[in-house]
Design a protein around this motif. Structure first.
Motif, mmCIF file in Angstrom:
data_model
loop_
_atom_site.group_PDB
_atom_site.id
_atom_site.type_symbol
_atom_site.label_atom_id
_atom_site.label_comp_id
_atom_site.label_asym_id
_atom_site.label_seq_id
_atom_site.Cartn_x
_atom_site.Cartn_y
_atom_site.Cartn_z
ATOM 1 N N GLN A 163 -1.645 -10.063 15.033
ATOM 2 C CA GLN A 163 -1.724 -10.639 13.567
ATOM 3 C C GLN A 163 -0.544 -11.401 13.409
ATOM 4 O O GLN A 163 0.477 -11.078 13.911
ATOM 5 C CB GLN A 163 -1.834 -9.524 12.615
ATOM 6 C CG GLN A 163 -1.728 -9.865 11.170
ATOM 7 C CD GLN A 163 -2.798 -10.686 10.722
ATOM 8 O OE1 GLN A 163 -3.758 -10.681 11.231
ATOM 9 N NE2 GLN A 163 -2.508 -11.142 9.353
ATOM 10 N N THR A 164 -0.571 -12.625 12.875
ATOM 11 C CA THR A 164 0.467 -13.347 12.788
ATOM 12 C C THR A 164 0.810 -14.014 11.295
ATOM 13 O O THR A 164 1.671 -14.664 10.877
ATOM 14 C CB THR A 164 0.139 -14.823 13.525
ATOM 15 O OG1 THR A 164 -0.963 -15.325 13.076
ATOM 16 C CG2 THR A 164 0.318 -14.638 15.097
ATOM 17 N N GLY A 165 -0.113 -13.415 10.327
ATOM 18 C CA GLY A 165 -0.090 -13.547 8.919
ATOM 19 C C GLY A 165 0.319 -12.514 8.183
ATOM 20 O O GLY A 165 0.495 -11.174 8.550
ATOM 21 N N PRO A 166 0.225 -12.700 6.812
ATOM 22 C CA PRO A 166 0.339 -11.285 6.037
ATOM 23 C C PRO A 166 -0.601 -10.566 5.901
ATOM 24 O O PRO A 166 -1.618 -10.842 6.512
ATOM 25 C CB PRO A 166 0.497 -12.035 4.599
ATOM 26 C CG PRO A 166 -0.023 -13.330 4.699
ATOM 27 C CD PRO A 166 0.093 -13.695 6.232
ATOM 28 N N CYS A 167 -0.296 -9.111 5.723
ATOM 29 C CA CYS A 167 -1.263 -8.208 5.959
ATOM 30 C C CYS A 167 -1.273 -7.299 4.550
ATOM 31 O O CYS A 167 -0.229 -7.225 4.033
ATOM 32 C CB CYS A 167 -1.309 -7.394 7.070
ATOM 33 S SG CYS A 167 0.413 -6.485 7.059
ATOM 34 N N ASP A 168 -2.219 -6.688 4.324
ATOM 35 C CA ASP A 168 -2.425 -5.657 3.140
ATOM 36 C C ASP A 168 -2.211 -4.401 3.881
ATOM 37 O O ASP A 168 -2.847 -3.698 4.206
ATOM 38 C CB ASP A 168 -3.740 -5.696 2.521
ATOM 39 C CG ASP A 168 -3.668 -4.832 1.263
ATOM 40 O OD1 ASP A 168 -2.566 -4.436 0.707
ATOM 41 O OD2 ASP A 168 -4.888 -4.412 0.897
ATOM 42 N N ALA A 169 -0.674 -4.140 3.645
ATOM 43 C CA ALA A 169 -0.226 -2.745 4.354
ATOM 44 C C ALA A 169 -0.468 -1.647 3.101
ATOM 45 O O ALA A 169 0.296 -1.397 2.405
ATOM 46 C CB ALA A 169 1.254 -2.717 4.585
ATOM 47 N N SER A 170 -1.600 -0.957 3.135
ATOM 48 C CA SER A 170 -1.808 -0.222 2.146
ATOM 49 C C SER A 170 -1.239 1.281 2.800
ATOM 50 O O SER A 170 -0.812 1.460 3.715
ATOM 51 C CB SER A 170 -3.521 0.243 2.178
ATOM 52 O OG SER A 170 -3.945 0.770 3.247
ATOM 53 N N SER A 171 -1.141 2.121 1.676
ATOM 54 C CA SER A 171 -0.467 3.378 1.758
ATOM 55 C C SER A 171 -1.294 4.273 2.894
ATOM 56 O O SER A 171 -0.645 5.155 3.500
ATOM 57 C CB SER A 171 -0.417 4.192 0.371
ATOM 58 O OG SER A 171 -1.726 4.440 0.000
ATOM 59 N N LYS A 172 -2.334 3.948 2.973
ATOM 60 C CA LYS A 172 -3.362 4.647 4.138
ATOM 61 C C LYS A 172 -2.540 4.577 5.615
ATOM 62 O O LYS A 172 -2.526 5.177 6.475
ATOM 63 C CB LYS A 172 -4.517 4.203 4.140
ATOM 64 C CG LYS A 172 -5.523 4.788 5.237
ATOM 65 C CD LYS A 172 -6.924 4.433 4.899
ATOM 66 C CE LYS A 172 -7.721 3.858 6.270
ATOM 67 N NZ LYS A 172 -8.906 3.378 5.888
ATOM 68 N N HIS A 173 -2.100 3.284 5.720
ATOM 69 C CA HIS A 173 -1.552 2.715 7.108
ATOM 70 C C HIS A 173 0.100 2.713 7.074
ATOM 71 O O HIS A 173 0.466 2.956 8.198
ATOM 72 C CB HIS A 173 -2.115 1.471 7.462
ATOM 73 C CG HIS A 173 -3.558 1.418 7.608
ATOM 74 N ND1 HIS A 173 -4.367 2.063 8.458
ATOM 75 C CD2 HIS A 173 -4.340 0.595 6.906
ATOM 76 C CE1 HIS A 173 -5.653 1.645 8.212
ATOM 77 N NE2 HIS A 173 -5.760 0.986 7.131
ATOM 78 N N TRP A 174 0.672 2.567 6.002
ATOM 79 C CA TRP A 174 2.093 2.191 6.197
ATOM 80 C C TRP A 174 2.907 3.122 4.902
ATOM 81 O O TRP A 174 2.845 2.545 3.876
ATOM 82 C CB TRP A 174 2.487 0.748 6.215
ATOM 83 C CG TRP A 174 3.666 0.483 6.643
ATOM 84 C CD1 TRP A 174 4.908 0.073 5.756
ATOM 85 C CD2 TRP A 174 4.587 0.523 7.441
ATOM 86 N NE1 TRP A 174 5.770 -0.198 6.347
ATOM 87 C CE2 TRP A 174 5.888 0.022 7.254
ATOM 88 C CE3 TRP A 174 4.182 0.927 8.853
ATOM 89 C CZ2 TRP A 174 6.822 0.035 8.424
ATOM 90 C CZ3 TRP A 174 5.179 0.977 9.968
ATOM 91 C CH2 TRP A 174 6.480 0.452 9.648
ATOM 92 N N ILE A 175 3.666 4.093 5.090
ATOM 93 C CA ILE A 175 4.143 4.952 4.098
ATOM 94 C C ILE A 175 5.733 4.797 4.716
ATOM 95 O O ILE A 175 5.897 5.680 5.619
ATOM 96 C CB ILE A 175 3.628 6.401 4.138
ATOM 97 C CG1 ILE A 175 2.076 6.142 3.552
ATOM 98 C CG2 ILE A 175 4.483 7.080 2.977
ATOM 99 C CD1 ILE A 175 1.564 7.387 3.562
ATOM 100 N N VAL A 176 6.402 4.353 4.100
ATOM 101 C CA VAL A 176 7.878 4.384 4.453
ATOM 102 C C VAL A 176 8.492 5.330 3.618
ATOM 103 O O VAL A 176 8.649 5.533 2.423
ATOM 104 C CB VAL A 176 8.698 3.144 4.270
ATOM 105 C CG1 VAL A 176 10.143 3.144 4.675
ATOM 106 C CG2 VAL A 176 7.969 2.062 4.983
#
Length: 160
Positions: A31-44
């Motif tokens: 993936q080279t563009g923006p992404c919708d990093a939802s809380s399902k996949h990315w929680i910092v």
């Protein structure tokens, strides 16, 4: 040669925001563009020591922040195919039919491509598997730190 200009993309585009957060993950993603990093996949998560951890596809990642000095600004750029008109040393635009003097490099026409600035950043989060990235061994961190040092010397003049 490249010339940076403000983005010509629509302001409603998520990538055209004034600032962004850069994350360098220890994996390859197609993936080279923006992404919708939802809380399902990315929680910092941040602990008491200001250490950030996250889980990506079940793997624990730990962040090492790489903060740019206040004298520098990072930019996310998009190289376009637009070629800007060039001018010679006296400010007149050069035409293809002009009789060029090729003995002087300063008078040679230079192709200048336009580069759109999509966003700016002042920090990069470099993520490592299970532990923080070793700043003395990571090539990205060392490369950015060396570039900051070299660019500071290139853009300054030390008199005698």
């Amino acid at each position: 040669m490249l010339s940076i200009r403000p983005s010509t993309k629509k302001p409603s585009s998520p990538s055209s925001s004034a600032s962004c957060s850069l994350n360098l993950l220890p994996c390859r993603i197609a993936q080279t563009g923006p992404c919708d990093a939802s809380s399902k996949h990315w929680i910092v998560e941040t602990d008491g020591k200001a250490q950030q951890t996250a889980y990506f596809r079940g793997r624990k990642l730990v962040s090492s922040p790489l903060v740019l000095p206040s004298t520098h600004t990072g930019a996310v750029l998009d190289i376009t195919q637009d070629i800007l008109p060039t001018s010679n040393s006296d400010g007149r635009q050069r035409g293809l039919d002009e009789d060029d003097d090729f003995e002087q490099d300063a008078d040679l026409p230079v192709e200048v491509k336009a580069v759109d600035e999509l966003a700016r950043f002042d920090q990069i989060s470099v993520w490592g598997h299970e532990v923080m990235v070793n700043k003395m061994e990571d090539v990205v961190i060392k490369g950015v730190e060396e570039w900051v040092s070299v660019s500071g010397r290139m853009n300054s003049w030390e008199g005698e």
